[in-house]
Motif scaffolding. Structure first.
Motif, PDB file in Angstrom:
ATOM      1  N   SER A   1      52.384  61.504  47.049  1.00  0.00           N
ATOM      2  CA  SER A   1      51.069  61.511  47.690  1.00  0.00           C
ATOM      3  C   SER A   1      50.363  60.163  47.667  1.00  0.00           C
ATOM      4  O   SER A   1      49.446  59.936  48.461  1.00  0.00           O
ATOM      5  N   LYS A   2      50.754  59.272  46.788  1.00  0.00           N
ATOM      6  CA  LYS A   2      50.112  57.965  46.649  1.00  0.00           C
ATOM      7  C   LYS A   2      51.155  56.907  46.314  1.00  0.00           C
ATOM      8  O   LYS A   2      52.230  57.218  45.803  1.00  0.00           O
ATOM      9  N   ILE A   3      50.778  55.659  46.589  1.00  0.00           N
ATOM     10  CA  ILE A   3      51.571  54.497  46.206  1.00  0.00           C
ATOM     11  C   ILE A   3      50.708  53.626  45.320  1.00  0.00           C
ATOM     12  O   ILE A   3      49.542  53.361  45.624  1.00  0.00           O
ATOM     13  N   LEU A   4      51.253  53.197  44.216  1.00  0.00           N
ATOM     14  CA  LEU A   4      50.593  52.253  43.339  1.00  0.00           C
ATOM     15  C   LEU A   4      51.221  50.887  43.585  1.00  0.00           C
ATOM     16  O   LEU A   4      52.426  50.804  43.817  1.00  0.00           O
ATOM     17  N   TRP A   5      50.416  49.831  43.560  1.00  0.00           N
ATOM     18  CA  TRP A   5      50.966  48.495  43.768  1.00  0.00           C
ATOM     19  C   TRP A   5      50.104  47.450  43.077  1.00  0.00           C
ATOM     20  O   TRP A   5      48.968  47.717  42.684  1.00  0.00           O
ATOM     21  N   MET A   6      50.666  46.260  42.918  1.00  0.00           N
ATOM     22  CA  MET A   6      49.982  45.124  42.324  1.00  0.00           C
ATOM     23  C   MET A   6      49.413  44.260  43.436  1.00  0.00           C
ATOM     24  O   MET A   6      50.084  44.006  44.433  1.00  0.00           O
ATOM     25  N   THR A   7      48.158  43.798  43.245  1.00  0.00           N
ATOM     26  CA  THR A   7      47.522  42.950  44.247  1.00  0.00           C
ATOM     27  C   THR A   7      46.572  41.967  43.583  1.00  0.00           C
ATOM     28  O   THR A   7      46.041  42.240  42.505  1.00  0.00           O
ATOM     29  N   ASN A   8      46.356  40.837  44.251  1.00  0.00           N
ATOM     30  CA  ASN A   8      45.340  39.900  43.753  1.00  0.00           C
ATOM     31  C   ASN A   8      44.029  40.034  44.521  1.00  0.00           C
ATOM     32  O   ASN A   8      43.103  39.257  44.315  1.00  0.00           O
ATOM     33  N   THR A   9      43.916  41.030  45.400  1.00  0.00           N
ATOM     34  CA  THR A   9      42.675  41.265  46.134  1.00  0.00           C
ATOM     35  C   THR A   9      41.529  41.525  45.158  1.00  0.00           C
ATOM     36  O   THR A   9      41.635  42.400  44.306  1.00  0.00           O
TER      37      THR A   9
ATOM     38  N   GLY B   1      44.268  36.384  38.532  1.00  0.00           N
ATOM     39  CA  GLY B   1      45.314  37.304  38.123  1.00  0.00           C
ATOM     40  C   GLY B   1      45.506  38.399  39.161  1.00  0.00           C
ATOM     41  O   GLY B   1      45.080  38.269  40.310  1.00  0.00           O
ATOM     42  N   THR B   2      46.144  39.483  38.740  1.00  0.00           N
ATOM     43  CA  THR B   2      46.360  40.625  39.624  1.00  0.00           C
ATOM     44  C   THR B   2      46.017  41.919  38.894  1.00  0.00           C
ATOM     45  O   THR B   2      46.025  41.981  37.666  1.00  0.00           O
ATOM     46  N   ASP B   3      45.721  42.932  39.669  1.00  0.00           N
ATOM     47  CA  ASP B   3      45.425  44.261  39.154  1.00  0.00           C
ATOM     48  C   ASP B   3      46.234  45.281  39.937  1.00  0.00           C
ATOM     49  O   ASP B   3      46.898  44.936  40.909  1.00  0.00           O
ATOM     50  N   TRP B   4      46.169  46.539  39.508  1.00  0.00           N
ATOM     51  CA  TRP B   4      46.832  47.619  40.227  1.00  0.00           C
ATOM     52  C   TRP B   4      45.851  48.313  41.155  1.00  0.00           C
ATOM     53  O   TRP B   4      44.684  48.497  40.836  1.00  0.00           O
ATOM     54  N   GLY B   5      46.371  48.715  42.305  1.00  0.00           N
ATOM     55  CA  GLY B   5      45.627  49.517  43.254  1.00  0.00           C
ATOM     56  C   GLY B   5      46.452  50.724  43.643  1.00  0.00           C
ATOM     57  O   GLY B   5      47.649  50.796  43.358  1.00  0.00           O
TER      58      GLY B   5
END
Length: 135
Positions: A53-61, A67-71
């Protein structure tokens, strides 16, 4: 792979001016139906919740200290939400310096995931963190 085995998820700089313009894509396992899920900034490490139902990914947005966080987003790329605030000095999750979210894996029930958080690009020091989802 998606949980149903019908899609591949990957990051690439296809048709982008720089390798620093990585985006998240999916496509059918036969190579058709390429879909770009992210459109800006730097993105990597996409993986599905166990139910798809969802995708988790790393982004620098919006990661202010470089650094980067998860969205998390829907499988069609809609409803993007930031999950972690490791790089936001106003957050209690703030690590005190830039950190980089990496690969992860969901619990079978999809209520939490563990992932690698890199503390230093120079020394490659890192740690494993667990993130509990509210929904």
């Amino acid at each position: 792979y998606s949980p149903d085995g019908k899609k591949l998820i990957f990051c690439s700089s296809i048709n982008k001016p720089s390798v620093w313009d990585q985006q998240i894509y999916t496509m059918d396992t036969d190579g058709t139906n390429l879909l770009q899920l992210t459109q800006k900034d730097y993105n990597e490490h996409g993986f599905y919740k166990p139910d798809g139902s969802k995708i988790l990914w790393m982004t620098n947005t919006k990661s202010g200290s470089a650094g980067t966080d998860w969205g998390m987003m829907n499988p069609d790329g809609s409803d993007k939400q930031r999950l972690t605030w490791f790089n936001d000095p106003e957050s209690e999750q703030y690590a005190g310096h830039a950190v980089w979210a990496g690969l992860g894996s969901f619990s079978p029930d999809g209520k939490r995931f563990i992932g690698g958080r890199q503390l230093s690009l120079w020394t490659q020091e890192g740690e494993i963190v667990m993130v509990n989802l509210m929904k």
